[in-house]
Scaffold this motif. Structure first.
Motif, PDB file in Angstrom:
ATOM      1  N   TYR A 172       0.851  -1.192   0.000  1.00 23.05           N
ATOM      2  CA  TYR A 172       0.000   0.000   0.000  1.00 23.05           C
ATOM      3  C   TYR A 172       0.885   1.240   0.000  1.00 23.05           C
ATOM      4  CZ  TYR A 172      -3.568   3.181   2.066  1.00 23.05           C
ATOM      5  OH  TYR A 172      -4.437   4.203   2.332  1.00 23.05           O
ATOM      6  N   VAL A 173       0.719   2.113  -1.007  1.00 24.47           N
ATOM      7  CA  VAL A 173       1.481   3.357  -1.122  1.00 24.47           C
ATOM      8  C   VAL A 173       0.475   4.491  -1.186  1.00 24.47           C
ATOM      9  CG1 VAL A 173       3.091   4.672  -2.556  1.00 24.47           C
ATOM     10  CG2 VAL A 173       3.387   2.185  -2.301  1.00 24.47           C
ATOM     11  N   ALA A 174       0.421   5.324  -0.151  1.00 24.59           N
ATOM     12  CA  ALA A 174      -0.668   6.308  -0.082  1.00 24.59           C
ATOM     13  C   ALA A 174      -0.257   7.575   0.651  1.00 24.59           C
ATOM     14  CB  ALA A 174      -1.880   5.696   0.624  1.00 24.59           C
ATOM     15  N   HIS A 175      -0.866   8.689   0.230  1.00 25.87           N
ATOM     16  CA  HIS A 175      -0.750   9.982   0.917  1.00 25.87           C
ATOM     17  C   HIS A 175       0.703  10.459   0.995  1.00 25.87           C
ATOM     18  CE1 HIS A 175      -4.973   9.719   2.022  1.00 25.87           C
ATOM     19  NE2 HIS A 175      -4.757   8.511   2.504  1.00 25.87           N
ATOM     20  N   ASN A 176       1.495  10.146  -0.025  1.00 27.23           N
ATOM     21  CA  ASN A 176       2.876  10.611  -0.070  1.00 27.23           C
ATOM     22  C   ASN A 176       3.012  11.791  -1.038  1.00 27.23           C
ATOM     23  OD1 ASN A 176       4.230   8.285   1.477  1.00 27.23           O
ATOM     24  ND2 ASN A 176       3.096   7.197  -0.131  1.00 27.23           N
ATOM     25  N   LEU A 177       4.036  12.609  -0.818  1.00 26.43           N
ATOM     26  CA  LEU A 177       4.444  13.647  -1.759  1.00 26.43           C
ATOM     27  C   LEU A 177       5.664  13.121  -2.501  1.00 26.43           C
ATOM     28  CD1 LEU A 177       4.450  16.475  -3.009  1.00 26.43           C
ATOM     29  CD2 LEU A 177       5.799  17.247  -1.031  1.00 26.43           C
TER      30      LEU A 177
ATOM     31  N   ASN B 183      -1.874   9.866  -3.554  1.00 29.80           N
ATOM     32  CA  ASN B 183      -0.571  10.521  -3.518  1.00 29.80           C
ATOM     33  C   ASN B 183      -0.594  11.806  -4.341  1.00 29.80           C
ATOM     34  OD1 ASN B 183       1.199   8.249  -2.232  1.00 29.80           O
ATOM     35  ND2 ASN B 183       0.002   7.214  -3.828  1.00 29.80           N
ATOM     36  N   ASN B 184       0.316  12.711  -4.032  1.00 29.67           N
ATOM     37  CA  ASN B 184       0.522  13.931  -4.802  1.00 29.67           C
ATOM     38  C   ASN B 184       1.830  13.757  -5.562  1.00 29.67           C
ATOM     39  OD1 ASN B 184       0.500  16.502  -5.835  1.00 29.67           O
ATOM     40  ND2 ASN B 184       0.555  17.546  -3.866  1.00 29.67           N
TER      41      ASN B 184
ATOM     42  N   ARG C 294       3.212 -12.287 -13.526  1.00 28.22           N
ATOM     43  CA  ARG C 294       1.912 -12.158 -12.863  1.00 28.22           C
ATOM     44  C   ARG C 294       1.812 -10.762 -12.263  1.00 28.22           C
ATOM     45  NH1 ARG C 294       2.059 -16.866  -8.722  1.00 28.22           N
ATOM     46  NH2 ARG C 294       4.273 -16.334  -8.753  1.00 28.22           N
ATOM     47  N   MET C 295       1.224  -9.848 -13.010  1.00 29.36           N
ATOM     48  CA  MET C 295       1.189  -8.445 -12.581  1.00 29.36           C
ATOM     49  C   MET C 295      -0.213  -7.864 -12.611  1.00 29.36           C
ATOM     50  SD  MET C 295       4.720  -6.755 -13.978  1.00 29.36           S
ATOM     51  CE  MET C 295       4.358  -5.264 -13.030  1.00 29.36           C
ATOM     52  N   SER C 296      -1.213  -8.703 -12.485  1.00 28.54           N
ATOM     53  CA  SER C 296      -2.588  -8.208 -12.458  1.00 28.54           C
ATOM     54  C   SER C 296      -2.995  -7.772 -11.058  1.00 28.54           C
ATOM     55  CB  SER C 296      -3.543  -9.288 -12.968  1.00 28.54           C
ATOM     56  OG  SER C 296      -3.405  -9.467 -14.355  1.00 28.54           O
ATOM     57  N   GLY C 297      -4.056  -6.974 -11.027  1.00 29.14           N
ATOM     58  CA  GLY C 297      -4.641  -6.575  -9.745  1.00 29.14           C
ATOM     59  C   GLY C 297      -4.053  -5.329  -9.136  1.00 29.14           C
ATOM     60  N   ASN C 298      -3.063  -4.698  -9.770  1.00 31.73           N
ATOM     61  CA  ASN C 298      -2.547  -3.438  -9.245  1.00 31.73           C
ATOM     62  C   ASN C 298      -3.564  -2.330  -9.497  1.00 31.73           C
ATOM     63  OD1 ASN C 298       0.183  -4.245  -8.325  1.00 31.73           O
ATOM     64  ND2 ASN C 298       0.420  -4.805 -10.485  1.00 31.73           N
ATOM     65  N   GLN C 299      -3.679  -1.411  -8.530  1.00 30.94           N
ATOM     66  CA  GLN C 299      -4.696  -0.371  -8.591  1.00 30.94           C
ATOM     67  C   GLN C 299      -4.087   1.000  -8.377  1.00 30.94           C
ATOM     68  OE1 GLN C 299      -8.482  -1.274  -6.664  1.00 30.94           O
ATOM     69  NE2 GLN C 299      -7.639  -3.234  -6.018  1.00 30.94           N
ATOM     70  N   ILE C 300      -4.515   1.943  -9.193  1.00 30.82           N
ATOM     71  CA  ILE C 300      -4.072   3.341  -9.123  1.00 30.82           C
ATOM     72  C   ILE C 300      -5.321   4.174  -8.883  1.00 30.82           C
ATOM     73  CG2 ILE C 300      -2.848   5.173 -10.336  1.00 30.82           C
ATOM     74  CD1 ILE C 300      -1.650   2.931 -12.156  1.00 30.82           C
ATOM     75  N   VAL C 301      -5.460   4.705  -7.685  1.00 25.15           N
ATOM     76  CA  VAL C 301      -6.753   5.241  -7.245  1.00 25.15           C
ATOM     77  C   VAL C 301      -6.580   6.585  -6.541  1.00 25.15           C
ATOM     78  CG1 VAL C 301      -8.782   4.798  -5.811  1.00 25.15           C
ATOM     79  CG2 VAL C 301      -7.624   2.890  -6.921  1.00 25.15           C
ATOM     80  N   GLY C 302      -7.291   7.598  -6.988  1.00 23.21           N
ATOM     81  CA  GLY C 302      -7.449   8.833  -6.232  1.00 23.21           C
ATOM     82  C   GLY C 302      -6.217   9.691  -6.105  1.00 23.21           C
ATOM     83  N   ASN C 303      -5.246   9.552  -7.001  1.00 23.52           N
ATOM     84  CA  ASN C 303      -4.024  10.341  -6.922  1.00 23.52           C
ATOM     85  C   ASN C 303      -4.178  11.692  -7.624  1.00 23.52           C
ATOM     86  OD1 ASN C 303      -2.002   8.182  -5.844  1.00 23.52           O
ATOM     87  ND2 ASN C 303      -3.157   7.153  -7.478  1.00 23.52           N
ATOM     88  N   ASP C 304      -3.446  12.688  -7.145  1.00 27.04           N
ATOM     89  CA  ASP C 304      -3.330  13.983  -7.810  1.00 27.04           C
ATOM     90  C   ASP C 304      -2.018  13.967  -8.569  1.00 27.04           C
ATOM     91  OD1 ASP C 304      -2.698  16.688  -8.448  1.00 27.04           O
ATOM     92  OD2 ASP C 304      -3.958  17.412  -6.823  1.00 27.04           O
TER      93      ASP C 304
END
Length: 372
Positions: free
Chosen positions: A226-231, A265-266, A285-295
């Motif tokens: 999980y990678v989130a809310h980073n600059l 993330n920003n 096997r690289m399915s299921g990655n999600q890119i969500v709600g980033n600026d």
């Protein structure tokens, strides 16, 4: 979106668990605290920085009981601190680890690190400046439930924080800058790596790497991170080694790098696209990655050759781009709810990709979605 919600719930639980465990460890160790100071002396009472008993960090780590706390007082320590048991390693104001010239703990590693957490669990590392390591500032290897927080990580030979062969660990509120290999790495050189979180950090001005790297280097697997809310800004601007804000990638046949979530993330000013997925060869096997709600602002300032193996022909992307997915393997990816602005391409797709693209917003983007 149910899959996104399920992943988020799991990672929130991981983060809460890490904080709870470390907090409990630190609290219960109040009577088992040892101090390190540049002026420490063997006969001291060891109740504060003024009465520290130890002058060397590794000596204090060896003396501390399991579940104890090592307080490192202000000053510069030329050391590679190695933690192999449950404890909290806490830097007070001005505590700096200068790891220049330190030797690696294993022949498999290219250089020494500032702090190494190795083959253990329930550890906290916080409050340090770590600089000049030949390899990583902080390497967490073959461990679990490790909290890395509130550190300044700069001018190191590879990355600021490396979760490698590690699970259920959290990096938060760290500043990683001017490191040659990037800001944060989640990889499997030393074993399976899963359910880690990199949240609320800043990765800035790392010249030869990405802000956050989720990479498969073996066949052990990297999943559920999980990678989130980073600059994540101004990384990978070295034209010989360009880097993204976040990259999810592998060159290893049969490798698994799947079901990772990049959210909220920003991201701007990086050498490659803001979020980049590279599946370089078939059979991954690289399915299921999600890119969500980033600026995601203006990225891909250097340009991406993509580098895909047959049967796919790579179509290099030389324009500014928000999100790029290039795949020689057949993969599924979810791209939802991102705000992408000030780019030529919003989303660039090249290869064998089933992309679920919904509810993204585009501003000052010449072509929102490009399939090359």
């Amino acid at each position: 979106m149910r899959q996104v919600s399920k992943l988020l719930a799991g990672f929130v639980a991981v983060g809460a668990t890490a904080f709870t465990l470390v907090g409990a460890t630190a609290a219960s160790a109040a009577s088992s605290t040892v101090y390190v100071s540049k002026h420490g002396r063997g006969g001291n009472s060891d109740r504060s920085c003024a009465t520290a008993r130890y002058r060397h960090i590794n000596e204090a780590i060896a003396a501390a009981p399991k579940g104890g706390t090592v307080i490192v007082c202000g000053g510069t320590y030329r050391v590679q601190a190695v933690v192999t048991k449950r404890l909290a390693l806490i830097g007070r104001h001005g505590a700096t680890i200068n790891a220049r010239g330190q030797k690696p703990i294993s022949k498999k590693l290219p250089g020494g690190s500032g702090v190494v957490v190795y083959h253990t669990r329930n550890v906290e590392v916080s409050g340090f400046t770590v600089e000049n390591a030949g390899f990583d500032a902080i390497l967490v290897a073959r461990s679990s439930r490790v909290l890395v927080s509130h550190n300044l990580l700069e001018h190191n030979g590879d990355v600021g924080v490396d979760f490698n062969g590690t699970s259920d660990s959290l990096a938060t509120h760290n500043l990683s800058e001017f490191n040659k290999g990037g800001g944060f790495l989640i990889a499997d050189d030393l074993g399976p790596t899963h359910y880690n979180a990199v949240t609320r950090n800043a990765a800035l001005h790392n010249p030869g790497g990405c802000g956050v790297i989720i990479a498969g280097h073996s066949t052990s697997g990297v999943w559920g991170n999980y990678v989130a809310h980073n600059l994540l800004a101004w990384n990978g601007l070295n034209k010989k080694e360009p880097g993204a804000g976040v990259v999810i990638a592998t060159e290893v046949k049969g490798e698994r790098v799947s079901d990772n979530l990049v959210a909220d993330n920003n991201i701007y000013g990086n050498g490659l696209s803001g979020v980049t997925i590279h599946s370089h060869v078939p059979g991954q096997r690289m399915s299921g990655n999600q890119i969500v709600g980033n600026d995601i602002g203006r990225n891909n300032l250097v340009g991406d050759t993509i580098g895909l193996a047959p049967p796919v022909t790579a179509h290099p992307d030389k324009r500014t781009t928000g999100i790029l997915v290039g795949a020689s393997s057949s993969i599924k990816v979810w791209i939802h709810g991102n705000y992408i602005h000030n780019n030529w391409f919003g989303i660039y797709l090249n290869g064998r990709i089933r992309a679920h693209i919904h509810n993204n917003r585009f501003h000052r983007v010449h072509k929102p979605v490009k399939a090359a």
